[in-house]
Design an enzyme around this catalytic site. Sequence first.
Site, PDB file in Angstrom:
ATOM      1  N   ASP A 450      -7.529   9.177 -10.655  1.00  0.00           N
ATOM      2  CA  ASP A 450      -7.830  10.547 -11.075  1.00  0.00           C
ATOM      3  C   ASP A 450      -7.645  11.508  -9.898  1.00  0.00           C
ATOM      4  O   ASP A 450      -7.604  11.088  -8.737  1.00  0.00           O
ATOM      5  CB  ASP A 450      -9.281  10.584 -11.589  1.00  0.00           C
ATOM      6  CG  ASP A 450      -9.540  11.707 -12.576  1.00  0.00           C
ATOM      7  OD1 ASP A 450      -8.723  12.641 -12.670  1.00  0.00           O
ATOM      8  OD2 ASP A 450     -10.587  11.656 -13.258  1.00  0.00           O
ATOM      9  N   ASP A 514      -7.860  15.717 -21.410  1.00  0.00           N
ATOM     10  CA  ASP A 514      -9.275  15.410 -21.624  1.00  0.00           C
ATOM     11  C   ASP A 514      -9.721  15.806 -23.020  1.00  0.00           C
ATOM     12  O   ASP A 514     -10.874  15.608 -23.376  1.00  0.00           O
ATOM     13  CB  ASP A 514     -10.138  16.132 -20.591  1.00  0.00           C
ATOM     14  CG  ASP A 514     -10.354  15.275 -19.354  1.00  0.00           C
ATOM     15  OD1 ASP A 514      -9.824  14.145 -19.324  1.00  0.00           O
ATOM     16  OD2 ASP A 514     -11.046  15.729 -18.428  1.00  0.00           O
TER      17      ASP A 514
HETATM   18  C1  DGJ Z   1     -11.369  13.718 -15.483  1.00  0.00           C
HETATM   19  C2  DGJ Z   1     -10.673  12.746 -16.368  1.00  0.00           C
HETATM   20  O1  DGJ Z   1      -9.623  13.365 -17.040  1.00  0.00           O
HETATM   21  C3  DGJ Z   1     -11.664  12.133 -17.327  1.00  0.00           C
HETATM   22  O2  DGJ Z   1     -11.012  11.276 -18.218  1.00  0.00           O
HETATM   23  C4  DGJ Z   1     -12.716  11.418 -16.554  1.00  0.00           C
HETATM   24  O3  DGJ Z   1     -12.158  10.322 -15.879  1.00  0.00           O
HETATM   25  C5  DGJ Z   1     -13.385  12.379 -15.569  1.00  0.00           C
HETATM   26  N1  DGJ Z   1     -12.407  13.047 -14.749  1.00  0.00           N
HETATM   27  C6  DGJ Z   1     -14.346  11.650 -14.678  1.00  0.00           C
HETATM   28  O4  DGJ Z   1     -14.761  12.414 -13.638  1.00  0.00           O
END
Ligand code: DGJ
Length: 704
Positions: A450, A514
Site C-alpha cells: 500500500d 477503496d
Molecule cells: C488503503 C487501502 O486502499 C485499503 O484497502 C486498506 O488497505 C487501507 N489503506 C489500510 O490502511
Amino acid sequence: MSARPTERMVHLRGGGVSLALGVEDTARLLYWGPALPEGVDEGGLRASLPESGIDAPMFPPLLPASGWGFWGQPALSGRHDGGGWAPRLRAMGVEATAGRARIAHEAEDGSLAVVVDLDLDAGTGVLRACAEVTNRAAEPYRLDWCASLCFALPAFLDEALVSEGAYIREFQERRVALGAGVLLRENRRGRTSHDAFPGVVLGERGFGAERGAVYGFHLGWSGNHRLLVETRPDGTRIVQLGELLHPGEVVLGPGESYRTPPAYAAVDGGGLNGLMARTHAHVRQRILPRQPLRTRPVHLNIWEAIYFAHEKGALLDLIDRAAKVGVERFVIDDGWFHGRVNERAGLGDWWPDEGKYPDGLAPIAEAVRAKGMEFGLWVEPENVNPNSELYRAHPDWVMELPQATDPERWPPGQWRQFVLDLGRAEVADYLFDKIDALLRPGYIGYLKWDMNRDVAPAGVGGEPAYGRHTRTLYGLIDRLRAAHPDVEIETCASGGGRADWGILERTERVWVSDSNDAHDRLSIQRGFSLFFPPEVMGAHVGRERCTVTSRRNDLGFRAAVALFGHMGVEWDIRALSQEELADLAAWIALHKRHRALLHGGRSVRLDLDGVEATGHGVVAPDGAEALYLVARLVTRPAPIAVRLAGLDPEGTYVVRVPEPAPDGALPWGRESPPLSGRLLGFYGVRVGLGRLDTAVVLHLERVG
Ligand code: DGJ
C-alpha cells in the site's frame, strides 16, 4: 508532399500492424496502422503526409525541438549551462529489424545525443517507445522534458477518451472533442495518482466499443507524468507522453544519460474492444512478472471486516467461515504490526504487534494454511509515522519537509506519515531486511503493498526527488522479488492510486478502488479495463451498505460485479446467516467455474450508454463460450436492448442464466433455445431489467 529521394524508409511489422518511418536528416512517422502489404510504395506513404506550408512549415519529426524552428510543443527541452537551448538534432542513422528501430540523433554542435527506441511486439502489435539523452558537452545539461514517445497523427482522430477520477472514483472516462490547442494531463503527486491515469485513447469521430479506428497510449511509470495532444493548424495531432520533471530534477553531467520510462501504444481498427484485445494480450504476455499467472485465488481481506481490531478469536472465526465459503487466500490488512493502534502510529515498525500477536504471525498463518488457504499480509513500506520507533531512531531518513515543519502537524490533511528516502542505501536495506524477515519463514504467499500518501513534496539534498523515489521503489520491490520469487504482490495506493504498467511489471494484482460500491465499481472497472485484463483487477464483495458511499446493494448485484475481476470478499462474514453464507459460497463457486474463461478470454465492453445501463463480457479465444453482465443503473421500466459483442457470427449459442444469478430478465427463463451468434451480436437481445442496481449474468455456450 515533395519527394525526398534520400529518405530511407523503415517498415516495422508485428501483430497485424505496420509502422513506417522515413529517416533522412530527421526521422518522421509515415504510417502507423493496420498492416500494409510487403513492398508498399514509399511514394504513396509520403503522399499521405500533409504538404508543408505557411501554417506547418515542417512535418513534425520524432523529436521535434526548437532548433529546427519547430514552434509546437517540443519533445526535448533543456539547457546547457552557459548556453545552448535549441539543439539542431540530426538523425545520424537507424538500426532496424522487422520489429525494432533504433534511431540515433546528434546535435549539430555535438553537445547532445538522443536515441529513440521503438519496439513493435510481434504478437500483440503493441509498440514500446523510449528515448535516451546523453550530454556530450563539458557543461551540465538541465533537462526539462524528454518525451518517451512523440508521434504526429492524422487529423481524422478528432476525439479523445481521457481518464479522470478521484479517490473512490478512479478511472472515470470522459470524451473530449479535440480542437486547436493542447489537451494536457499532468500528474505531480509522485505516485501514479487517482485523478490522472497516464493513458489516453484517440479515435475517429463516434468510435465505440466495436467501431472505429482508435489509438491507445499509456506510460508505464508510477511517478509524475505529462501527457499531451496538440492540434496543429493543419489538423495534425501530436501526442507526447513522458515523465514530468521538476526544475533541477535531472541535471546531466558530462557523459551522463537519462532514459525515459517506456511509453506503450496500440492501434486497432475495431474500436475499444479491438484495442483492449491488444493491451490485455500485452499485459499477459509481456508485462506481468509471471506469465502466465497462477490461477487467481479468491481472497478474503479483513480490512472492512475488522479494521485495526485484530483479535485472535475474531480472526479464527473469519478464517473458518472464509474457508467454508470457498475463499483461497486470507489477507491480514493494516493493523498487525508494532504499535499500530490507528493510522497515526506504527508505520515503519514492521514486526508483529506484541499485544495483538503475542506469538507472532505464525499461529494465524498456520490456522489459515490448515484450512487449505494461502496467507497474505498488508504492508506500507515507503512511509513512516512520526509516532514509531523507526522515526524516533532515524528522523533524518525521511525526504525533506518544508522548513520549520512540525512533524505532528504535517502534512496537513493527510495521515500523519512521511515518505522515506528509499534512495539512501541504509533505508532501502532496513526495509528489505524487515520484509525479508517476514517472508523468510515461508508462510506468507502474498503482500498487499500500500502507499497512502502522495510523494509530494519530494526533496532530497535541496533538489526534487520524485523520479528517484519511483526508481528506488522499483529497485526495492525487484530485490524482494528476487529473494522471494514465489511471493505475489498487489499494488495499492489508497485504492487505485498506483495502477500502471511500470508497477505491473513487478506485481500481480491491482487494488483498483477503496469503493466496494457495486454501482460505482461498474464505471471504475470499465475505465480500468482499457489497459488491464480482468485477472489483475482486484474486485471484492463488500458489505451490504457500502462503507464509503453508504449505498445499499443486495448480494446478487455486488457479487455479479466482483465476479468479473480477481474476485474477493471484504466483509465481516461472521455476522452472516447460513442462507447468506450459502449464497456467497454459490457466487464464489460460479466465479471458480468460469475462472479460466474470465481470466484467459477476450474482454469486451457492450455498447451501452453507461448512464442508464452498462455491460461487459469475456469471450473464449475460440468463441466457444462467453460470460456477460448487463446492469441497470437507473430505474426504468423498459428492457435494455443489447448487442452481445465478440461472438462467432457463424456459431449457434444457448444462453443460460447460471445459478445463483437471478433469472427473470430473459424471455426464455434460465435457458434459451439455440440462437444464432449473428442474431445475438448484430441485432442483440432484450434484457428485462427495470430496477436500478440490478444485473443479469449470462453464460453462452456454442452448440453448433
Ligand atoms: C488503503 C487501502 O486502499 C485499503 O484497502 C486498506 O488497505 C487501507 N489503506 C489500510 O490502511
